[in-house]
Enzyme design. Sequence first.
Site, PDB file in Angstrom:
ATOM      1  N   LEU A  25     -14.500   8.908 -37.466  1.00 29.53           N
ATOM      2  CA  LEU A  25     -15.868   9.218 -38.106  1.00 29.53           C
ATOM      3  C   LEU A  25     -16.288  10.473 -38.213  1.00 29.53           C
ATOM      4  O   LEU A  25     -15.851  11.423 -37.352  1.00 29.53           O
ATOM      5  CB  LEU A  25     -16.924   8.411 -37.058  1.00 29.53           C
ATOM      6  CG  LEU A  25     -16.652   6.929 -36.540  1.00 29.53           C
ATOM      7  CD1 LEU A  25     -17.768   6.563 -35.703  1.00 29.53           C
ATOM      8  CD2 LEU A  25     -16.828   6.189 -37.979  1.00 29.53           C
ATOM      9  N   LEU A  62     -26.518   6.413 -35.558  1.00 34.84           N
ATOM     10  CA  LEU A  62     -25.395   5.749 -35.104  1.00 34.84           C
ATOM     11  C   LEU A  62     -24.332   7.057 -35.028  1.00 34.84           C
ATOM     12  O   LEU A  62     -24.073   7.813 -36.009  1.00 34.84           O
ATOM     13  CB  LEU A  62     -25.035   4.743 -36.272  1.00 34.84           C
ATOM     14  CG  LEU A  62     -23.739   4.107 -35.835  1.00 34.84           C
ATOM     15  CD1 LEU A  62     -23.720   3.188 -34.223  1.00 34.84           C
ATOM     16  CD2 LEU A  62     -23.207   2.882 -36.828  1.00 34.84           C
ATOM     17  N   ASP A  63     -23.690   6.850 -33.690  1.00 37.97           N
ATOM     18  CA  ASP A  63     -22.658   7.739 -33.497  1.00 37.97           C
ATOM     19  C   ASP A  63     -22.794   9.257 -33.869  1.00 37.97           C
ATOM     20  O   ASP A  63     -21.910   9.926 -34.282  1.00 37.97           O
ATOM     21  CB  ASP A  63     -21.218   7.411 -34.203  1.00 37.97           C
ATOM     22  CG  ASP A  63     -20.836   5.889 -33.773  1.00 37.97           C
ATOM     23  OD1 ASP A  63     -21.064   5.552 -32.670  1.00 37.97           O
ATOM     24  OD2 ASP A  63     -19.978   5.196 -34.625  1.00 37.97           O
ATOM     25  N   ALA A  64     -24.048   9.675 -33.680  1.00 28.50           N
ATOM     26  CA  ALA A  64     -24.472  11.202 -34.052  1.00 28.50           C
ATOM     27  C   ALA A  64     -25.115  11.695 -32.816  1.00 28.50           C
ATOM     28  O   ALA A  64     -25.546  12.899 -32.911  1.00 28.50           O
ATOM     29  CB  ALA A  64     -25.246  11.040 -35.001  1.00 28.50           C
TER      30      ALA A  64
END
Length: 299
Positions: free
Chosen positions: A211, A242-244
């Site tokens: 990612l 998300l995913d940050a």
Amino acid sequence: MYRLSDREWHNYREKNKDRARMLIECPDRAGIVAEVSRFLFEHGANIAQSDQYTTDPENGRFFMRVEFDVVDLEKRYEELQRNFAQIGESFQMNWSIVEAKRRKRMAIFVSKEDHALLELLWQWNSGVLHADIPMVISNHPDLKETVESFGIPFYHIPVTKETKQEAEQAQIELVEGKADLIVLARYMQILSPYFLKDYQHKIINIHHSFLPAFVGAKPYERAYERGVKLIGATAHYVTEELDAGPIIEQDVHRVNHQFDVSDLKQIGRQVERTVLARAVGWHLEDRVLVYQNKTVVFP
């Protein structure tokens, strides 16, 4: 299966019964270390380890982690908290003092893949991860037997588009007041802002490091098609983006053209399990300080 005995846990608690950790984050200025050291000296404490970091000596942020021993800590804990408050206020500190012997309660969320979950359970079972695990929650029943073999309660809460809100409410009711940390060990559901609001910097997730280059389905297949040379994983705190969230730990493994998709997946699982376990261990030992969207991780 090896499990720490009551005697071993007793010995661990005895070893750490008078050990405390102080965590500090504040604007940087002269005299912080001196003032903290003076306070601990005047309260009869012996500093066992001290680490500090500044983003900039002028107008930066200062971070500090101190481990210290003080006789009869349990009896004097509130006194230390009360007396340090004035120093904390004068230096505009975000600070905490925690007792090393007190294990955090860690709830684990998982779906079907077991590699990240098993690493956590093995390290917990052998005493490497100093925590209590009150429960494992899953949206699938597959890992029930595995979890219960460790003597840990397993809760199956199915999640669908239609029942997601009700499922989250059931999860919240299970963990409320029983978990200081939630670990997403390859839990393949996105938590809502409603769930996250009470767990800022208390939920850790693991994902592959493709990612954002390989967002979406089948990342390893897409990575194989692009001929990637590194397989990696990232452990981070969960935020609404998300995913940050703030990154705690990352690692990679070098690969080449001889590796097929199944090889990449196998390596990816190995990297994920070790990265997640390290990040969780550091959180449990109060080694991670968060400022804005970054972390300071003290050794």
